[in-house]
Design a protein around this motif. Structure first.
Motif, PDB file in Angstrom:
ATOM      1  N   LEU A  58       0.928  -1.276  -0.186  1.00 57.10           N
ATOM      2  CA  LEU A  58      -0.044  -0.010   0.096  1.00 57.10           C
ATOM      3  C   LEU A  58       0.965   1.339  -0.039  1.00 57.10           C
ATOM      4  N   ASN A  59       1.469   1.724   1.231  1.00 54.96           N
ATOM      5  CA  ASN A  59       2.429   2.958   1.184  1.00 54.96           C
ATOM      6  C   ASN A  59       2.961   2.837   2.562  1.00 54.96           C
ATOM      7  N   GLU A  60       4.118   3.822   2.878  1.00 50.27           N
ATOM      8  CA  GLU A  60       4.719   3.903   4.123  1.00 50.27           C
ATOM      9  C   GLU A  60       3.681   4.168   5.037  1.00 50.27           C
ATOM     10  N   GLU A  61       2.828   4.772   5.058  1.00 53.02           N
ATOM     11  CA  GLU A  61       1.856   5.265   5.838  1.00 53.02           C
ATOM     12  C   GLU A  61       1.073   4.182   6.719  1.00 53.02           C
ATOM     13  N   SER A  62       0.502   3.319   5.584  1.00 53.51           N
ATOM     14  CA  SER A  62      -0.178   2.010   6.099  1.00 53.51           C
ATOM     15  C   SER A  62       0.768   1.186   6.778  1.00 53.51           C
ATOM     16  N   ILE A  63       1.901   0.978   6.444  1.00 55.46           N
ATOM     17  CA  ILE A  63       2.919   0.082   7.303  1.00 55.46           C
ATOM     18  C   ILE A  63       3.266   0.808   8.546  1.00 55.46           C
ATOM     19  N   ALA A  64       3.425   2.082   9.004  1.00 57.46           N
ATOM     20  CA  ALA A  64       3.777   2.590  10.047  1.00 57.46           C
ATOM     21  C   ALA A  64       2.240   2.699  10.919  1.00 57.46           C
ATOM     22  N   ALA A  65       1.151   2.665  10.382  1.00 61.92           N
ATOM     23  CA  ALA A  65       0.002   2.470  11.378  1.00 61.92           C
ATOM     24  C   ALA A  65      -0.145   1.232  11.851  1.00 61.92           C
ATOM     25  N   VAL A  66       0.011   0.174  10.914  1.00 57.95           N
ATOM     26  CA  VAL A  66      -0.082  -1.175  11.609  1.00 57.95           C
ATOM     27  C   VAL A  66       1.207  -1.264  12.643  1.00 57.95           C
ATOM     28  N   GLY A  67       2.107  -0.878  12.474  1.00 56.00           N
ATOM     29  CA  GLY A  67       3.425  -0.961  13.343  1.00 56.00           C
ATOM     30  C   GLY A  67       3.150  -0.338  14.617  1.00 56.00           C
ATOM     31  N   LEU A  68       2.554   0.962  14.735  1.00 58.28           N
ATOM     32  CA  LEU A  68       2.124   1.707  15.671  1.00 58.28           C
ATOM     33  C   LEU A  68       1.236   0.992  16.630  1.00 58.28           C
ATOM     34  N   SER A  69      -0.026   0.702  15.875  1.00 55.15           N
ATOM     35  CA  SER A  69      -1.034  -0.400  16.470  1.00 55.15           C
ATOM     36  C   SER A  69      -0.526  -1.447  17.382  1.00 55.15           C
ATOM     37  N   MET A  70       0.434  -2.349  16.706  1.00 51.03           N
ATOM     38  CA  MET A  70       0.736  -3.519  17.147  1.00 51.03           C
ATOM     39  C   MET A  70       1.361  -3.525  18.568  1.00 51.03           C
ATOM     40  N   SER A  71       2.383  -2.445  18.795  1.00 51.47           N
ATOM     41  CA  SER A  71       2.740  -2.360  20.083  1.00 51.47           C
ATOM     42  C   SER A  71       1.893  -2.209  21.204  1.00 51.47           C
ATOM     43  N   GLU A 367      18.657  -9.113   2.546  1.00 50.04           N
ATOM     44  CA  GLU A 367      18.280  -8.442   1.253  1.00 50.04           C
ATOM     45  C   GLU A 367      17.246  -9.488   0.701  1.00 50.04           C
ATOM     46  N   VAL A 368      17.244 -10.582   0.550  1.00 52.40           N
ATOM     47  CA  VAL A 368      16.491 -11.742   0.319  1.00 52.40           C
ATOM     48  C   VAL A 368      15.071 -11.636   0.789  1.00 52.40           C
ATOM     49  N   ILE A 369      15.167 -11.337   2.141  1.00 49.13           N
ATOM     50  CA  ILE A 369      13.845 -11.331   3.044  1.00 49.13           C
ATOM     51  C   ILE A 369      13.323  -9.968   2.750  1.00 49.13           C
ATOM     52  N   MET A 370      13.998  -8.670   2.780  1.00 46.78           N
ATOM     53  CA  MET A 370      13.396  -7.763   2.745  1.00 46.78           C
ATOM     54  C   MET A 370      12.747  -7.436   1.333  1.00 46.78           C
ATOM     55  N   ASN A 371      13.326  -7.976   0.100  1.00 43.82           N
ATOM     56  CA  ASN A 371      12.713  -7.533  -0.909  1.00 43.82           C
ATOM     57  C   ASN A 371      11.303  -8.417  -1.133  1.00 43.82           C
ATOM     58  N   PHE A 372      11.083  -9.449  -0.320  1.00 41.01           N
ATOM     59  CA  PHE A 372       9.735 -10.140  -0.052  1.00 41.01           C
ATOM     60  C   PHE A 372       8.830  -9.308   0.397  1.00 41.01           C
ATOM     61  N   LEU A 373       9.163  -8.079   1.292  1.00 41.67           N
ATOM     62  CA  LEU A 373       8.164  -7.803   2.082  1.00 41.67           C
ATOM     63  C   LEU A 373       7.758  -6.155   1.667  1.00 41.67           C
ATOM     64  N   THR A 374       8.737  -5.737   0.752  1.00 41.72           N
ATOM     65  CA  THR A 374       8.539  -4.307   0.428  1.00 41.72           C
ATOM     66  C   THR A 374       9.183  -3.786  -0.995  1.00 41.72           C
ATOM     67  N   ASN A 375       8.670  -2.936  -1.524  1.00 39.63           N
ATOM     68  CA  ASN A 375       9.138  -2.570  -2.927  1.00 39.63           C
ATOM     69  C   ASN A 375       9.764  -1.076  -2.664  1.00 39.63           C
ATOM     70  N   GLU A 376       9.784  -0.469  -1.414  1.00 40.24           N
ATOM     71  CA  GLU A 376      10.397   0.722  -1.074  1.00 40.24           C
ATOM     72  C   GLU A 376      12.039   0.581  -0.772  1.00 40.24           C
ATOM     73  N   PRO A 377      12.822   1.161  -1.732  1.00 42.92           N
ATOM     74  CA  PRO A 377      14.217   0.859  -1.794  1.00 42.92           C
ATOM     75  C   PRO A 377      15.045   1.166  -0.516  1.00 42.92           C
ATOM     76  N   GLU A 378      14.623   2.331   0.179  1.00 47.29           N
ATOM     77  CA  GLU A 378      14.975   2.874   1.318  1.00 47.29           C
ATOM     78  C   GLU A 378      14.652   2.030   2.705  1.00 47.29           C
ATOM     79  N   VAL A 379      13.593   1.546   2.619  1.00 43.25           N
ATOM     80  CA  VAL A 379      13.065   0.672   3.695  1.00 43.25           C
ATOM     81  C   VAL A 379      13.677  -0.597   3.576  1.00 43.25           C
ATOM     82  N   ARG A 380      13.775  -1.156   2.336  1.00 44.72           N
ATOM     83  CA  ARG A 380      14.475  -2.477   2.178  1.00 44.72           C
ATOM     84  C   ARG A 380      15.993  -2.394   2.740  1.00 44.72           C
TER      85      ARG A 380
END
Length: 475
Positions: A58-71, A367-380
């Motif tokens: 989806l986008n970085e905001e969606s990832i961050a929203a889930v991460g902040l909610s899980m804690s 890198e192999v693992i992170m490539n599966f999780l996101t398309n964002e280069p800096e996040v990877r």
């Protein structure tokens, strides 16, 4: 056939009795108990990774929203896990002593506690969701996404509580297969439901065939709804298993569900230190996440995805920890402290081997693992860095997880709580602030602080188990 005879037959494969057991025999028993729990944890991990991958599209905001909610959710789930540990320890002692009616009583009281605690937490969490997300340090565009996600997840807390606590009852009896099956079904349902609710209807291709995949297109809210529905499935299946009487622990609707305060007190007595431990850990995680969130949305997204990837290692570790809790508890219930100790050490050795192997993968192939999780280069890139740091901390992390499980099985739940408070609050948070902001190492510094915490906790727990003082604790 008498109840006792049936129970003896059902528990025969749960615990090997005798004074001359070889280490090989103990390892077989560890594997027998651990593999369903490991598969269960792996499925949960796989589900989390697939969920993260979906949200990550989806986008970085969606990832961050889930991460902040899980804690904050982990903070409350720690209470359920604590009561589950208390139920596991008490049930295991009675099973080891062949006191099956008392074990069933512990199971019924666990049902009462799971419902009561879940209702209370739901009434607190649902209205406070926007305040919690704001306090977590969410940026403006993330707050509404995180609030809706947290509210939908909180609506299913009753099922989360039921699954955690009653699965603990089953594990105490030596039944780790039922929780595995339940979570396998629920996790498969979670992936299907999340895919349906997150994405819009679209054209897809599979094995050369083009077809239209229906979808609701709810985004982050869809992820929360799919997860909540799958947890409802898990809770219903666990209750159904106990009601059908297929487990050693049998609960009937005609049984008395009147509170038995002496039994509740015993479960809570074991569970309270674990609750304090989980809350110390969860509080620390909330503050740690707050620190990472202040580094920016990109760092927060990388942190969240790296934690999910690391769960490939520590989730199997929790599987071995569950085996240690059951075997140590049953060994002490059978009045064989030497066997309980040997079971603890053998479980630790096997679990540490698995987690160390995963550490090697994190070190060389992040890198192999992170490539599966996101398309964002800096996040990877940032996520791969995090995995390399935590790779070297897998052996002490394994020690902290698995030997803590053995201590809990003995009823020694205070020491793991103390070690968690020292490691999380006294090491991780202090060093995170120092490394991330004073030295300006950013996310690298925060994860270096986390690795330092794992080393401290691993050493503390190892020496506690080695001391043998846990053998003298009355449950």
């Amino acid at each position: 056939m008498s109840t006792k005879t049936t129970a003896d037959k059902n528990t025969k494969s749960v615990f090997l009795e005798g004074d001359n057991l070889s280490n090989k025999d103990i390892r077989k028993k560890v594997v027998l108990l651990a593999w369903p729990a490991i598969v269960e944890m792996f499925l949960m991990t796989f589900k989390q990774i697939v969920d993260s991958s979906m949200v990550g599209r989806l986008n970085e905001e969606s990832i961050a929203a889930v991460g902040l909610s899980m804690s904050p959710m982990m903070f409350f789930m720690g209470l359920f896990a604590a009561l589950g540990v208390g139920a596991t320890a008490v049930v295991a002692r009675h099973i080891g002593a062949k006191q099956y009616e008392e074990a069933n009583l512990a199971g019924r009281q666990s049902v009462i506690m799971s419902v009561s605690v879940a209702v209370l937490i739901t009434l607190i969490l649902f209205p406070l969701a926007p305040i919690i997300i704001n306090l977590m340090g969410a940026e403006t565009e993330v707050i509404p996404l995180g609030t809706s996600y947290l509210r939908i997840i909180s609506a299913g807390i009753l099922f989360i509580s039921t699954t955690f606590i009653l699965s603990g009852v089953l594990r105490g009896s030596g039944d780790t297969k039922t929780p595995m099956r339940v979570n396998a079904i629920a996790n498969i349902a979670n992936i299907i439901l999340n895919f349906f609710f997150i994405f819009e209807t679209r054209e897809m291709m599979l094995l050369g065939l083009e077809f239209k995949m229906p979808g609701v297109g709810m985004g982050v809210q869809g992820a929360a709804l799919g997860t909540s529905l799958s947890r409802a499935i898990a809770g219903i299946l666990v209750v159904k298993t106990l009601l059908k009487g297929k487990s050693v622990i049998k609960i009937k609707l005609t049984d008395s569900f009147k509170p038995d305060f002496p039994m509740i007190k015993r479960i809570v007595k074991v569970g309270i230190p674990t609750a304090i431990e989980r809350m110390a850990m969860s509080s620390g995680q909330v503050l740690f996440t707050r620190i990472v969130a202040s580094l920016g949305t990109t760092s927060m997204a990388a942190h969240h995805l790296a934690i999910n990837a690391e769960s490939l290692s520590f989730m199997p570790g929790f599987g071995f920890s569950m085996a240690a809790t059951t075997l140590v508890g049953q060994g002490l219930g059978a009045k064989d402290s030497k066997l309980a100790e040997r079971c603890g050490y053998e479980t630790w050795r096997l679990g540490m081997a698995v987690m160390s192997f995963m550490g090697i993968i994190f070190l060389f192939f992040p890198e192999v693992i992170m490539n599966f999780l996101t398309n964002e280069p800096e996040v990877r890139e940032l996520g791969a860095m995090c995995l390399r740091i935590v790779a070297i901390a897998q052996p002490p992390f394994a020690t902290a997880i698995i030997m803590s499980g053995g201590l809990r099985g003995a009823g020694d739940t205070t020491f793991p709580a103390v070690s968690a408070a020292i490691g999380m609050l006294g090491v991780r948070l202090v060093l995170a602030l120092f490394f991330a902001f004073i030295l300006e190492w950013g996310l690298f510094g925060a994860w270096l602080a986390m690795a330092s915490d794992l080393y401290v906790r691993g050493l503390i727990i190892f020496f506690r188990f080695k001391s043998g003082r846990w053998k003298e604790i009355d449950v």
